[in-house]
Design a protein around this motif. Structure first.
Motif, short mmCIF file in Angstrom:
data_model
loop_
_atom_site.label_atom_id
_atom_site.label_comp_id
_atom_site.label_asym_id
_atom_site.label_seq_id
_atom_site.Cartn_x
_atom_site.Cartn_y
_atom_site.Cartn_z
N MET A 152 -9.83 36.04 16.61
CA MET A 152 -10.09 36.48 17.97
C MET A 152 -8.80 36.68 18.77
O MET A 152 -8.05 35.72 19.01
CB MET A 152 -10.98 35.44 18.67
N CYS A 166 -11.52 34.06 24.86
CA CYS A 166 -12.16 32.79 25.21
C CYS A 166 -13.60 33.02 25.67
O CYS A 166 -14.52 32.27 25.31
CB CYS A 166 -11.36 32.08 26.30
N THR A 194 -15.68 33.80 22.62
CA THR A 194 -15.92 32.58 21.84
C THR A 194 -17.01 31.73 22.48
O THR A 194 -17.92 31.24 21.80
CB THR A 194 -14.63 31.76 21.72
N GLU A 195 -16.93 31.56 23.79
CA GLU A 195 -17.96 30.78 24.50
C GLU A 195 -19.33 31.42 24.35
O GLU A 195 -20.34 30.71 24.18
CB GLU A 195 -17.57 30.66 25.98
N ARG A 239 -20.54 30.71 20.74
CA ARG A 239 -20.92 29.29 20.59
C ARG A 239 -22.25 28.99 21.29
O ARG A 239 -22.96 28.06 20.90
CB ARG A 239 -19.83 28.40 21.16
N ILE A 254 -13.49 29.87 14.25
CA ILE A 254 -12.93 30.90 15.13
C ILE A 254 -11.46 30.57 15.37
O ILE A 254 -11.13 29.48 15.85
CB ILE A 254 -13.68 31.00 16.46
N THR A 279 -7.84 27.75 24.51
CA THR A 279 -8.60 28.19 23.34
C THR A 279 -9.44 27.04 22.78
O THR A 279 -10.57 27.24 22.34
CB THR A 279 -7.67 28.72 22.24
N MET A 303 -12.62 27.19 20.10
CA MET A 303 -11.93 27.71 18.92
C MET A 303 -11.42 26.57 18.06
O MET A 303 -11.12 25.48 18.55
CB MET A 303 -10.78 28.62 19.35
#
Length: 350
Positions: A265, A275, A278-279, A282, A294, A309, A314
Motif C-alpha cells: 500500500m 492509511c 487500510t482502515e 480492516r 498489509i 501506518t 498495517m
C-alpha cells in the motif's frame, strides 16, 4: 553491469538525503519519541530478517542470542529499529565472506524499569585507534583500510548516538584494525504487559521467492507501479494493480476471501490514501479482512509516519524505493505468521 552501478549510486544518494534530513531533525530537536507497548524481542527479530538473508547470500556467519525475561516494554519501537538497522548495516558493510556477525539482547536487571543490553559484534575490518574518537562526528569515515570503496554517508553513527541519548541510554564501541568491532548499547525501558514465552522462528523460504502468491499493489505513480510489478513478477508473484486507495478497497472486496496473500500500500494516493484504505479493508466483514498482511510502501520513513501506518492496521513499513530482498523477507515472515494463525503449514498451497 551499468544498471547495477546506477542502482548502487541511486541507493547511496537516497541514503545520504534521508540521513541529512534525519540528522537535521534530530539536531533541531523536532523529533518526538513515542512511548507505547511493544515486543522488544519481536521487534528485533523483524529488523534482523533482511540482514539474515543478506548474510546467507554473502557467505557470512550470523548469530543471534536473546536472554530477556520482560520482552514487552514501553518505548519507541521505530527508533529502536532505526538503531538496530544502522548498527547492522555497518556490520554488513565491513565484513567479508566467511566472517561473523553476532547480535545479542540481554536484560540486565528486573523491575518496573529495566536496562537492556544490545550488542552488535563483528569480526570484520575494524577501525583504527585514531578514528574512534571521531566515530560519532557527522560525515567522518575511516579510510585507512579501503573504506573509500564502501558506500556510506558518515551520518549513521551520529544518528544512532543521538537516538540512544534521547532514549536515556548509552553507547560504547571497541574496535581494532583487522580484528572487528563491537557496539554495546544500553537502553532503559519500562516494562509493559507480559506475553507468552517466545517461540523459535524460521524463515521457511530460503531463496526468498514469491512463487504462487497473489499480491494487491496500490500505487498511483505509473512508473513506480511498473517497477514494483516487474520486481514482484520476477520473483513469481501475481500482481493485481490499483491506482488509488479506493480502487484497492474495491479490488479487495471484488475477490473471494483469501484471494490476496498480501497487500502493498502506497501512502499518498488520490481518492483515499493508504492509511484510509487500510482502515477500510480492516473494517470489512469478511474472514480475511483482519489477517491479510498489509505493508506500507512510502518515501516517508520517519517515526511519525511509521506510527501512523501501525495505527491504521498495517503489519510493516518499508521505505521506497523497493529493496526486493527486504520486501521478500518481510512478506515471507508475515505470510508464515498468517498461515500459522490459520492452522496451516507455512506457505501451504502456495
Amino acid at each position: 553491469d551499468y544498471l547495477h552501478k546506477i542502482g548502487a549510486a541511486s541507493q547511496q544518494l537516497l541514503a545520504l538525503i534521508n540521513d541529512i534530513l534525519e540528522i537535521s531533525r534530530l539536531e533541531q530537536g523536532s523529533v518526538s519519541m513515542e512511548v507505547k507497548p511493544f515486543d522488544l524481542c519481536g521487534n528485533l527479530d523483524t529488523c534482523l530478517a533482511p540482514f539474515r538473508t543478506q548474510a546467507r547470500s554473502e557467505g557470512k556467519e550470523f548469530q543471534l542470542s536473546m536472554d530477556v525475561k520482560n520482552r514487552m516494554v514501553k518505548g519507541d519501537p521505530a527508533r529502536f529499529g532505526q538503531i538496530v538497522n544502522n548498527l547492522l548495516s555497518n556490520a554488513m558493510k565491513f565484513t567479508r565472506s566467511g566472517e561473523r556477525i553476532s547480535v545479542s539482547l540481554r536484560q540486565v536487571d528486573e523491575g518496573k524499569r529495566n536496562n537492556y543490553l544490545f550488542v552488535v559484534e563483528d569480526t570484520g575490518a575494524g577501525m583504527s585507534e585514531e578514528f574512534l574518537p571521531k566515530l560519532f562526528d557527522p560525515y567522518e569515515r575511516e579510510v585507512r583500510f579501503g573504506a573509500k570503496e564502501t558506500m556510506g554517508t558518515g551520518l549513521g553513527m551520529p544518528i544512532v548516538k543521538n537516538l540512544v541519548t534521547r532514549m536515556g541510554g548509552q553507547i560504547t564501541v571497541s574496535s581494532a584494525l583487522g580484528q572487528g568491532t563491537t557496539f554495546t548499547v544500553t537502553l532503559p525501558f519500562d516494562v509493559g504487559e507480559v506475553l507468552p514465552a517466545p517461540r523459535e522462528e524460521q524463515l521457511p523460504v530460503q531463496d526468498m521467492q514469491l512463487e504462487g502468491l497473489t499480491i494487491l499493489l496500490a500505487e498511483d505513480n505509473f512508473l513506480n507501479m511498473e517497477i514494483a510489478t516487474e520486481l514482484l513478477q520476477m520473483r513469481g508473484a501475481q500482481v493485481t494493480p490499483a491506482e488509488n486507495g479506493q480502487l484497492a478497497v474495491e479490488a479487495f472486496q471484488r475477490e473471494s476471501p483469501f484471494f490476496f496473500d498480501a497487500i502493498l500500500m502506497d501512502m499518498q494516493m488520490p481518492e483515499m490514501d493508504g492509511c484510509q484504505a487500510t482502515e477500510a479493508i480492516r473494517a470489512l466483514n469478511r474472514p480475511d479482512a483482519q489477517t491479510v498482511p498489509i505493508i506500507a510502501l512510502t518515501a516517508n520513513a520517519f517515526a511519525e509516519d511509521i506510527s501512523r501506518t501501525a495505527q491504521a492496521g498495517m503489519n510493516a513499513h518499508l521505505a521506497k524505493p523497493i529493496h526486493i530482498e527486504q520486501l521478500c523477507a518481510v512478506l515471507t515472515k508475515l505470510m508464515s505468521e498468517q498461515d500459522e494463525a490459520r492452522g496451516k503449514k507455512p506457505m501451504e498451497g502456495k
